[in-house]
Design a protein around this motif. Structure first.
Motif, PDB file in Angstrom:
ATOM      1  N   GLY A  25       0.818  -1.209   0.000  1.00 36.21           N
ATOM      2  CA  GLY A  25       0.000   0.000   0.000  1.00 36.21           C
ATOM      3  C   GLY A  25       0.852   1.259   0.000  1.00 36.21           C
ATOM      4  N   ARG A  26       1.915   1.257   0.788  1.00 39.47           N
ATOM      5  CA  ARG A  26       2.810   2.413   0.822  1.00 39.47           C
ATOM      6  C   ARG A  26       3.474   2.625  -0.531  1.00 39.47           C
TER       7      ARG A  26
ATOM      8  N   GLU B  20       2.417   1.668  -3.503  1.00 39.55           N
ATOM      9  CA  GLU B  20       1.433   2.156  -4.472  1.00 39.55           C
ATOM     10  C   GLU B  20       1.090   3.621  -4.212  1.00 39.55           C
TER      11      GLU B  20
END
Length: 68
Positions: free
Chosen positions: A16-17, A19
């Motif tokens: 997530g980070r 992306e």
């Protein structure tokens, strides 16, 4: 089992980070290109040249031009 869940969570957070950083970078590059378009239009450069310089389409540049 707990270790596996922690590993999955850690992997998901890292993904997530990554992306998020990529998306933010793309947005920043686009914003800078739009600022360059505004400045180039104010200098009177032809739209075709601005397109070559910024990588934006002529249509995108025309939209910016109308908003000035």
């Amino acid at each position: 089992m707990v270790q596996l869940l922690n590993q999955i969570r850690t992997t998901a957070v890292a993904k997530g980070r990554k992306e998020g950083k990529e998306e933010g970078l793309k947005e920043g590059v686009k914003k800078k290109a739009l600022e360059t378009v505004q400045n180039a239009l104010k200098l009177g450069l032809p739209v075709e040249q601005i397109s070559i310089l910024t990588g934006l389409t002529i249509e995108e540049i025309e939209i910016v031009k109308r908003e000035l």
